[in-house]
Design a protein around this motif. Structure first.
Motif, PDB file in Angstrom:
ATOM      1  N   SER A 191       0.832  -1.200   0.000  1.00  0.00           N
ATOM      2  CA  SER A 191       0.000   0.000   0.000  1.00  0.00           C
ATOM      3  C   SER A 191       0.872   1.258   0.000  1.00  0.00           C
ATOM      4  CB  SER A 191      -0.932   0.001   1.213  1.00  0.00           C
ATOM      5  OG  SER A 191      -1.690   1.194   1.262  1.00  0.00           O
ATOM      6  N   TYR A 217       1.646   3.878  -3.083  1.00  0.00           N
ATOM      7  CA  TYR A 217       1.377   5.309  -2.878  1.00  0.00           C
ATOM      8  C   TYR A 217       2.576   6.138  -3.330  1.00  0.00           C
ATOM      9  CZ  TYR A 217       1.222   9.822  -0.582  1.00  0.00           C
ATOM     10  OH  TYR A 217       1.281  11.175  -0.345  1.00  0.00           O
ATOM     11  N   GLU A 231       0.777  12.554   3.503  1.00  0.00           N
ATOM     12  CA  GLU A 231      -0.398  13.386   3.248  1.00  0.00           C
ATOM     13  C   GLU A 231      -0.304  14.179   1.951  1.00  0.00           C
ATOM     14  OE1 GLU A 231      -3.274  13.665   5.052  1.00  0.00           O
ATOM     15  OE2 GLU A 231      -2.549  11.959   6.213  1.00  0.00           O
ATOM     16  N   GLY A 246      -4.489  10.091  -4.165  1.00  0.00           N
ATOM     17  CA  GLY A 246      -5.250   9.047  -3.482  1.00  0.00           C
ATOM     18  C   GLY A 246      -6.322   9.599  -2.565  1.00  0.00           C
ATOM     19  N   PRO A 247      -6.530   8.984  -1.389  1.00  0.00           N
ATOM     20  CA  PRO A 247      -7.612   9.391  -0.482  1.00  0.00           C
ATOM     21  C   PRO A 247      -7.599  10.872  -0.125  1.00  0.00           C
ATOM     22  CG  PRO A 247      -6.691   7.305   0.219  1.00  0.00           C
ATOM     23  CD  PRO A 247      -5.818   7.787  -0.891  1.00  0.00           C
ATOM     24  N   ARG A 248      -6.401  11.431   0.075  1.00  0.00           N
ATOM     25  CA  ARG A 248      -6.314  12.862   0.405  1.00  0.00           C
ATOM     26  C   ARG A 248      -6.830  13.720  -0.744  1.00  0.00           C
ATOM     27  NH1 ARG A 248      -6.222  17.449   2.146  1.00  0.00           N
ATOM     28  NH2 ARG A 248      -4.476  18.584   3.056  1.00  0.00           N
ATOM     29  N   ILE A 293      -9.138  12.771  -2.896  1.00  0.00           N
ATOM     30  CA  ILE A 293     -10.597  12.589  -2.903  1.00  0.00           C
ATOM     31  C   ILE A 293     -11.234  13.483  -1.846  1.00  0.00           C
ATOM     32  CG2 ILE A 293     -12.467  10.944  -2.495  1.00  0.00           C
ATOM     33  CD1 ILE A 293     -10.551   8.762  -3.586  1.00  0.00           C
ATOM     34  N   GLU A 294     -10.633  13.512  -0.654  1.00  0.00           N
ATOM     35  CA  GLU A 294     -11.153  14.360   0.430  1.00  0.00           C
ATOM     36  C   GLU A 294     -11.124  15.832   0.037  1.00  0.00           C
ATOM     37  OE1 GLU A 294      -8.633  13.339   3.650  1.00  0.00           O
ATOM     38  OE2 GLU A 294      -9.439  11.297   3.859  1.00  0.00           O
ATOM     39  N   ARG A 295     -10.032  16.258  -0.625  1.00  0.00           N
ATOM     40  CA  ARG A 295      -9.926  17.659  -1.023  1.00  0.00           C
ATOM     41  C   ARG A 295     -10.977  18.013  -2.065  1.00  0.00           C
ATOM     42  NH1 ARG A 295      -6.332  21.906  -0.394  1.00  0.00           N
ATOM     43  NH2 ARG A 295      -7.010  23.633  -1.733  1.00  0.00           N
TER      44      ARG A 295
END
Length: 288
Positions: free
Chosen positions: A85, A89, A122, A250-252, A254-256
């Motif tokens: 993972s 990344y 991050e 990645g996830p960060r 998507i959150e942004r």
């Protein structure tokens, strides 16, 4: 030093012999762990079921630092496992930084010089020697970055003679800033090709076909589509007067994107306009 991890980034499990131990520090006959360098952090993982807390480069050797002193001894064979993972990344993040640089070359009035990279869990920070970068340029960089990801461009790497790299203008090659990409008179070059290329991993594409060609010691994905969700977060000035552009992968990312949509939808409700009307309405309110 060109690390095995950079040559074969998709290898995450291997068995090898322990050659030396000093407390919690371990040397291996063969290692696919990435040792921190070039702004990319060290891999996570295990050696013989013991967590690896750091991987450092010591000259031409890698030193693997474990969470505790091992029970295995030099001469023993151990099973090593790399945290896929986190490795993936870093591969995505590092490739995204190259795509961004290619976008900056096309968007800025003066061609920027690459000045540094910092990959954290991050954010991804890309430092450039560049002129002023306004909001509109940031938007253009974000658009180009995501377009290249969507276009599924092939990513390849190979070692070329330093003399050849010096002569080829299309290769971004600064010997002082990329010493880790150089080994035995050759330099490792990473290329992001044309979106019509089939990406067979052979020789570097011609200059007219490439999005970016840069000397680099890091790990990368084989195709830009593997970068996945990515977004430009902003820019800032460094103490030395350079420009740092921050990305999220990645996830960060998507959150942004979700946070940006919430802000835009809130603005449409507050101003009673659709998305396209927000700038004009803000201008109208500003001139009152």
């Amino acid at each position: 030093m060109t690390q095995r991890a950079a040559r074969e980034p998709y290898t995450t499990r291997f068995e090898t012999e322990v050659t030396a131990i000093d407390g919690r520090s371990v040397w291996l006959e063969t290692s696919y762990f990435f040792g921190a360098s070039g702004g990319q952090p060290a891999d996570h993982g295990t050696i013989g079921d013991i967590a690896v807390t750091d991987v450092r480069l010591d000259g031409s050797e890698q030193v693997h630092v474990l969470a505790e002193e091992p029970s295995f001894k030099p001469g023993h064979r151990v099973l090593c496992s790399i945290d896929w993972s986190f490795r993936m990344y870093c591969m995505r993040a590092h490739t995204a930084s190259h795509v961004l640089y290619g976008a900056a070359v096309r968007s800025l009035e003066e061609e920027p010089a690459y000045a540094g990279l910092e990959i954290s869990e991050e954010t991804v920070g890309v430092t450039l020697e560049a002129g002023s970068i306004d909001d509109e340029t940031l938007i253009e960089l974000d658009e180009l970055l995501n377009r290249v990801v969507w276009e599924s461009r092939p990513v390849s790497w190979e070692d070329v003679p330093i003399s050849s790299a010096r002569e080829r203008d299309e290769i971004g090659f600064d010997e002082e800033r990329t010493p880790d990409a150089i080994e035995k008179g050759r330099v490792r070059v990473v290329s992001i090709g044309d979106n019509n290329d089939n990406g067979n991993g052979g020789a570097l594409p011609s200059a007219r076909d490439t999005w970016d060609v840069t000397a680099c010691s890091g790990t990368h994905v084989r195709n830009t589509r593997e970068v996945g969700p990515v977004t430009v977060l902003g820019r800032s000035a460094t103490e030395s007067g350079l420009t740092r552009i921050e990305l999220a992968v990645g996830p960060r990312a998507i959150e942004r994107r979700a946070a940006e949509k919430r802000a835009v939808f809130a603005a449409t409700r507050a101003l009673d306009v659709d998305i396209d009307g927000i700038p004009d309405e803000l201008d109208r309110l500003d001139t009152r």
